[in-house]
Design a protein around this motif. Structure first.
Motif, short mmCIF file in Angstrom:
data_model
loop_
_atom_site.label_atom_id
_atom_site.label_comp_id
_atom_site.label_asym_id
_atom_site.label_seq_id
_atom_site.Cartn_x
_atom_site.Cartn_y
_atom_site.Cartn_z
N VAL A 1 0.85 -1.19 0.00
CA VAL A 1 0.00 0.00 0.00
C VAL A 1 0.89 1.24 0.00
O VAL A 1 1.64 1.47 0.95
CB VAL A 1 -0.94 0.03 1.22
CG1 VAL A 1 -1.83 1.28 1.17
CG2 VAL A 1 -1.81 -1.23 1.25
N VAL B 1 1.32 5.14 0.21
CA VAL B 1 0.67 6.35 0.72
C VAL B 1 1.63 7.51 0.56
O VAL B 1 2.71 7.53 1.16
CB VAL B 1 0.28 6.20 2.20
CG1 VAL B 1 -0.37 7.48 2.72
CG2 VAL B 1 -0.67 5.01 2.40
N LEU C 1 -4.34 6.25 8.49
CA LEU C 1 -3.55 5.04 8.71
C LEU C 1 -4.22 4.10 9.70
O LEU C 1 -4.10 2.88 9.59
CB LEU C 1 -2.15 5.41 9.18
CG LEU C 1 -1.27 6.14 8.15
CD1 LEU C 1 0.12 6.41 8.72
CD2 LEU C 1 -1.17 5.34 6.85
N LEU D 1 -6.63 2.24 7.70
CA LEU D 1 -5.89 1.35 6.80
C LEU D 1 -5.45 0.08 7.54
O LEU D 1 -5.57 -1.04 7.03
CB LEU D 1 -4.68 2.08 6.23
CG LEU D 1 -3.74 1.29 5.33
CD1 LEU D 1 -4.49 0.76 4.10
CD2 LEU D 1 -2.55 2.15 4.90
N GLN E 1 -7.84 -3.00 8.10
CA GLN E 1 -8.32 -3.77 6.96
C GLN E 1 -8.17 -5.27 7.21
O GLN E 1 -7.16 -5.73 7.73
CB GLN E 1 -7.58 -3.37 5.70
CG GLN E 1 -7.91 -1.96 5.21
CD GLN E 1 -9.39 -1.82 4.85
OE1 GLN E 1 -9.87 -2.45 3.91
NE2 GLN E 1 -10.10 -1.00 5.60
N LEU F 1 3.10 -1.51 4.19
CA LEU F 1 2.89 -0.07 4.02
C LEU F 1 4.16 0.62 3.55
O LEU F 1 5.24 0.39 4.10
CB LEU F 1 2.42 0.54 5.35
CG LEU F 1 2.28 2.06 5.40
CD1 LEU F 1 1.21 2.55 4.43
CD2 LEU F 1 1.93 2.50 6.83
N ILE G 1 -3.38 4.56 -1.76
CA ILE G 1 -4.33 5.26 -0.90
C ILE G 1 -3.77 6.65 -0.65
O ILE G 1 -2.65 6.79 -0.13
CB ILE G 1 -4.52 4.52 0.45
CG1 ILE G 1 -5.07 3.11 0.25
CG2 ILE G 1 -5.43 5.33 1.37
CD1 ILE G 1 -6.50 3.06 -0.26
N SER H 1 -3.10 10.10 1.23
CA SER H 1 -2.89 10.30 2.66
C SER H 1 -4.08 10.97 3.35
O SER H 1 -4.17 10.97 4.58
CB SER H 1 -1.63 11.12 2.91
OG SER H 1 -1.71 12.36 2.24
N LEU I 1 -10.59 5.00 4.73
CA LEU I 1 -11.38 3.83 4.34
C LEU I 1 -12.54 3.65 5.31
O LEU I 1 -12.36 3.74 6.52
CB LEU I 1 -10.50 2.58 4.33
CG LEU I 1 -9.31 2.63 3.35
CD1 LEU I 1 -8.37 1.46 3.61
CD2 LEU I 1 -9.81 2.63 1.92
N LEU J 1 -10.28 -2.88 1.05
CA LEU J 1 -9.14 -3.25 0.19
C LEU J 1 -9.27 -4.67 -0.34
O LEU J 1 -8.85 -4.96 -1.46
CB LEU J 1 -7.83 -3.07 0.94
CG LEU J 1 -7.47 -1.62 1.31
CD1 LEU J 1 -6.02 -1.53 1.78
CD2 LEU J 1 -7.71 -0.66 0.15
N ILE K 1 -8.01 5.87 -4.23
CA ILE K 1 -8.16 4.49 -3.75
C ILE K 1 -8.17 3.60 -4.99
O ILE K 1 -9.14 3.60 -5.76
CB ILE K 1 -9.42 4.29 -2.87
CG1 ILE K 1 -9.63 2.78 -2.61
CG2 ILE K 1 -10.65 4.94 -3.43
CD1 ILE K 1 -10.71 2.45 -1.62
N ALA L 1 -14.40 4.80 0.33
CA ALA L 1 -13.49 5.64 1.11
C ALA L 1 -13.99 7.07 1.10
O ALA L 1 -14.63 7.52 0.15
CB ALA L 1 -12.08 5.57 0.55
#
Length: 288
Positions: free
Chosen positions: A6, A8, A21, A24, A27, A34, A85, A87, A91, A97, A150, A194
Motif C-alpha cells: 500500500v 501512501v 492510517l 488502513l 483492513q 505499508l 491510498i 494520505s 477507508l 481493500l 483508492i 473511502a
C-alpha cells in the motif's frame, strides 16, 4: 491471504494522517506492507507515521512530480499487487481493500479503483461531481478511467506501462486510457468505499483545472479545444449545476457557482492552449 503493498504519499498531512492510517491498519482479509512516500513534510506528519510499521521513501522537498514519484515507489514494492491510498483518504469499511483487489483475480482485469464519497463539509458542487464520477450503480461515465486516491494495479502490468511524465497531473487518467487501449480492463468497485473530497478555493480550482488542461493534450493527442467549445461547455455545466442547486434548495449559492464554473472552464482552456503550444514547439523542433 494475499499480500499487497500500500503506497501512501504524504506531505504535511498531520490533520488527517493518523485517522487515515488507523483505518488502513484495520483492513481485514489481506496482509499489507505499508510504504510511506514523503515529499518533505515540515509538520508532525513524519512523527505521527512512526508508530505504523512501514517502508520509507523520501522525496527531496520541491521536486515532487507525480508520475516520477509513483514509478519510483512501485519499483521498490516487493509484491505483485499494488494499492494506492491518498494520505487524506479514510477507508470506511474493514473489507474495502479486499473488495478492491478481488477483480484482479480475472486475468483481463489489471487494475481497479474504489468509490469515493464526500466529507460531511463538502460543497454542493463537489457533492454533485462525486455523484457523477463515483456511481452507486457501478455504471461509470465514459470519462472515468482510473482514480488513484483508492486504487490497485498489478505490478507486472505497470512494468509494461509506467506512469507518464510528459505532464504534471492526471497521471491516473493517462494510465487508464493507455492500458484500456491495449485491451486490458480496469474495474470500478463501488463497494470499496473511502471518504475523500476537497473544497477548493477559486484559486486552487484554477490551478487544478489548468494542470488538467495541460495534461489532456498528452492524454488525448487528437483532441481539439476552441474558445467557442469552451464557452458552450461552460454554459452546459452552469445550467446542469444550477438545476442541481435548485433541486437541493440552495439557489442562494448560484452566484458563487457562476464564478466557480467560469474558473473551471477558463482555466482548463488556458492550460490546454498553453500545453498545445509547448508540444507543437517541441514536435516542430524535433522535426527540424
Amino acid at each position: 491471504m494475499k499480500t499487497i503493498t500500500v503506497i501512501v504519499r504524504t506531505f504535511n498531512v498531520e490533520w488527517i494522517i493518523d485517522q487515515a492510517l488507523t483505518a488502513l491498519m484495520k483492513q481485514k482479509g489481506i496482509h499489507l506492507e505499508l510504504m510511506i512516500v514523503d515529499s518533505g513534510s515540515s509538520d508532525a506528519t513524519l512523527e505521527m507515521v512512526k508508530s505504523y510499521p512501514h517502508q520509507f521513501l523520501a522525496i527531496e522537498s520541491g521536486t515532487y512530480f507525480p508520475g516520477k514519484v509513483l514509478n519510483r515507489a512501485i519499483e521498490k514494492a516487493r509484491t505483485e499487487l499494488i494499492v494506492f491510498i491518498n494520505s487524506d483518504v479514510v477507508l470506511l469499511d474493514p473489507y474495502a481493500l479486499l473488495r478492491l483487489i478481488q477483480p484482479l483475480e480475472n486475468t483481463q482485469v489489471v487494475a481497479s479503483y474504489g468509490r469515493q464519497i464526500i466529507r460531511p463539509e463538502a460543497d454542493l458542487w463537489v457533492r454533485h461531481d462525486y455523484e457523477r464520477a463515483f456511481t452507486t450503480t457501478g455504471n461509470q461515465p465514459e470519462w472515468m478511467h482510473y482514480s488513484l486516491p483508492i486504487a490497485s494495479m498489478k505490478k507486472s502490468i505497470w512494468e509494461t506501462q509506467k506512469f507518464y511524465t510528459d505532464a504534471w497531473g492526471s497521471e491516473d487518467t493517462q494510465w487508464g486510457v493507455k492500458i484500456k487501449s491495449k485491451g486490458y480492463k480496469i474495474a470500478y468497485v463501488k463497494d470499496a468505499i473511502a471518504m475523500h473530497s476537497h473544497n477548493y478555493t477559486l484559486k486552487q480550482l484554477a490551478s487544478r483545472r489548468r494542470i488538467e488542461g495541460e495534461a489532456d493534450v498528452y492524454i488525448y493527442p487528437h483532441k481539439s479545444l476552441s474558445l467557442i467549445s469552451t464557452i458552450l461547455s461552460f454554459g452546459a455545466s452552469f445550467l446542469r449545476e444550477s438545476f442541481y442547486y435548485i433541486q437541493n434548495k440552495h439557489s442562494e449559492g448560484i452566484f458563487y457557482l457562476l464564478l466557480n464554473r467560469i474558473v473551471y472552464s477558463w482555466s482548463f482552456y488556458k492550460g490546454f492552449l498553453s500545453s498545445s503550444k509547448s508540444k507543437s514547439k517541441i514536435t516542430f523542433g524535433n522535426y527540424q
